[in-house]
Design an enzyme around this catalytic site. Structure first.
Site, PDB file in Angstrom:
ATOM      1  CG  HIS A  81      -1.854  -1.115   1.316  1.00 58.00           C
ATOM      2  ND1 HIS A  81      -2.717  -1.447   0.299  1.00 58.00           N
ATOM      3  CD2 HIS A  81      -2.069  -2.031   2.301  1.00 58.00           C
ATOM      4  CE1 HIS A  81      -3.434  -2.500   0.649  1.00 58.00           C
ATOM      5  NE2 HIS A  81      -3.050  -2.885   1.845  1.00 58.00           N
ATOM      6  CG  HIS A 111       2.810   5.821   5.649  1.00 60.04           C
ATOM      7  ND1 HIS A 111       2.455   5.821   6.978  1.00 60.04           N
ATOM      8  CD2 HIS A 111       1.788   6.445   5.009  1.00 60.04           C
ATOM      9  CE1 HIS A 111       1.271   6.388   7.122  1.00 60.04           C
ATOM     10  NE2 HIS A 111       0.850   6.781   5.939  1.00 60.04           N
ATOM     11  CG  HIS A 135      -0.431   8.660   1.368  1.00 62.98           C
ATOM     12  ND1 HIS A 135      -1.300   7.598   1.326  1.00 62.98           N
ATOM     13  CD2 HIS A 135      -0.119   8.838   2.680  1.00 62.98           C
ATOM     14  CE1 HIS A 135      -1.522   7.154   2.558  1.00 62.98           C
ATOM     15  NE2 HIS A 135      -0.813   7.887   3.400  1.00 62.98           N
ATOM     16  CD  GLU A 192      -3.825   9.671   1.973  1.00 66.72           C
ATOM     17  OE1 GLU A 192      -3.574   9.638   3.187  1.00 66.72           O
ATOM     18  OE2 GLU A 192      -4.466   8.780   1.365  1.00 66.72           O
ATOM     19  CG  HIS A 247       0.418  10.573   6.399  1.00 61.95           C
ATOM     20  ND1 HIS A 247      -0.594   9.867   5.782  1.00 61.95           N
ATOM     21  CD2 HIS A 247       0.205  11.888   6.095  1.00 61.95           C
ATOM     22  CE1 HIS A 247      -1.388  10.722   5.137  1.00 61.95           C
ATOM     23  NE2 HIS A 247      -0.920  11.936   5.307  1.00 61.95           N
ATOM     24  CB  THR A 267      -5.841   8.369   4.884  1.00 64.12           C
ATOM     25  OG1 THR A 267      -4.514   7.841   4.792  1.00 64.12           O
ATOM     26  CG2 THR A 267      -5.825   9.694   5.616  1.00 64.12           C
ATOM     27  CB  THR A 268      -5.237   2.935   4.925  1.00 63.99           C
ATOM     28  OG1 THR A 268      -4.721   2.887   6.257  1.00 63.99           O
ATOM     29  CG2 THR A 268      -4.287   3.711   4.027  1.00 63.99           C
TER      30      THR A 268
HETATM   31 ZN   LIG Z   1      -0.807   7.754   5.377  1.00 66.01          ZN
END
Ligand SMILES: [Zn+2]
Length: 383
Positions: free
Chosen positions: A112, A138, A140, A150, A163, A244-245
């Site tokens: 992911h 991590h 995005h 995001e 993040h 957000t996941t």
């Molecule tokens: Zn994140």
């Protein structure tokens, strides 16, 4: 905007000069008021430990994860004009972020995202109601540089987002914290594309090819994680939101920094093209923005003051150093207006001065010749 209109030539007398002066003054005032665009800030939390099957192509996650349709979801679009300035929001203070080279960090492609594990010696020591302990960071990103973050600020999506996930120290560990409404604190850093590599990210980005396949992990030596962060940690937006996941747990205090960080186009390209999920390139892993549903978004600085519009670096939006102001875009708009009106003002003032000089000259000539002042257009006068 007010514009100085062309005047009939034979009425250039003192009352008219006063009118022109008033017009110039009005222009000056307009410049001042046009240059007050605010800057955004945010904060947030992120990523849970879920490994259930889900993806970004179909984001209708609530079928399997009910909380994903909750009323306090993340990410959000931060509308600066609707943020609530809180003068007493303390600066975010990070402790233990400078890691010794002798330590080792785990970097993994979990299908992911790219996730870097962080030691529990790293903490947010102040700036939040209580102490939070780092767990991982991590990224995005999107398929192109115009998308990937995001969080959005006034509808603008940034190239990518990092993040840094922390759990509340009082709950002892991540697992316990995920059952508490104030369990997590996530620091969000927005990226923009600049002309040069941001070398602070090389340790991570140089390994992306090595963890191309889902599930692969490598070790990297400890480094100063502060170098990944914006310089200004006192300017941010904060709100209550969710991972957000999936499972989208609504347990996150988000902090989104106002100042952005720059990556080069080549670095962003690495991120977009290196990481695979199920043997396919993972070229987009951002969730679409979620309804605010009446939640407050607080800002640690007055986004409506001109002085708040840029971070201390003041880098341009698409080029420059390693950090930029998130509200740089808004500043850019304000600055553009200021430049336009500044030029207009300058030209008008110059024309006015030239006109006055010509007028004086004409008066002098007519006085010398004992005749009344009669204006003639420059073309005929100079002939
Ligand atoms: Zn994140």
């Amino acid at each position: 905007m007010l514009k100085l209109k062309h005047r009939p030539p034979n009425i250039m007398q003192r009352p008219r000069q006063m009118q022109i002066l008033l017009l110039l003054l009005a222009q000056l005032l307009t410049i001042v008021f046009c240059d007050t665009n605010p800057g955004p800030e945010q904060k947030g939390k992120d990523e849970g430990p879920s490994h259930e099957h889900w993806g970004y192509t179909d984001q209708n996650w609530s079928k399997n994860f009910r909380e994903c349709e909750g009323k306090s979801q993340s990410p959000i679009n931060i509308e600066i004009s609707k943020t609530v300035f809180q003068k007493n929001l303390p600066k975010i203070s990070l402790e233990g972020y400078s890691l010794p080279e002798t330590s080792s960090l785990n970097l993994i492609n979990n299908g992911h995202t790219v996730k870097l594990s962080l030691p529990d010696t790293m903490t947010i020591s102040s700036g939040l109601p209580h102490k939070y302990v780092a767990a991982q960071l991590h990224f995005h990103w999107g398929s192109k540089k115009s998308q990937g973050s995001e969080h959005k600020v006034d509808g603008t999506q940034y190239a990518a987002e990092m993040h840094v996930v922390h759990y509340a120290a009082k709950y002892g560990n991540m697992k316990n914290a995920t059952t508490e409404p104030d369990g997590l604190a996530v620091l969000a850093v927005l990226f923009q594309v600049g002309p040069t590599d941001n070398k602070n990210y090389n340790l991570i980005f140089d390994k992306l090819q090595d963890i191309s396949e889902e599930g692969v992990e490598v070790s990297i030596p400890g480094f100063d994680v502060n170098s990944l962060m914006p310089h200004r940690l006192d300017r941010f937006f904060q709100y209550s939101g969710s991972l957000t996941t999936p499972p989208c747990l609504q347990i996150v205090t988000w902090t989104v920094f106002n100042e952005t960080v720059q990556l080069s186009e080549a670095q962003l390209h690495k991120l977009i093209t290196s990481i695979k999920t199920d043997h396919d390139i993972l070229d987009s892993n951002f969730r679409s923005d979620q309804p605010l549903n009446g939640r407050n978004v607080f800002s640690s600085f007055s986004a409506m003051l001109p002085s708040s519009r840029m971070g201390d670096k003041g880098h341009p939006a698409e080029s420059g150093g390693d950090e930029q102001s998130v509200d740089g875009n808004h500043v850019t708009l304000g600055d553009t207006l200021a430049i336009i009106f500044g030029i207009l003002f300058g030209c008008t003032a110059l024309a006015f001065i030239i006109y006055l000089l010509q007028q004086k000259k004409r008066q002098r000539l007519s006085t010398e010749s004992g005749k009344k002042v009669i204006y003639k257009p420059a073309t005929t006068m100079e002939a």
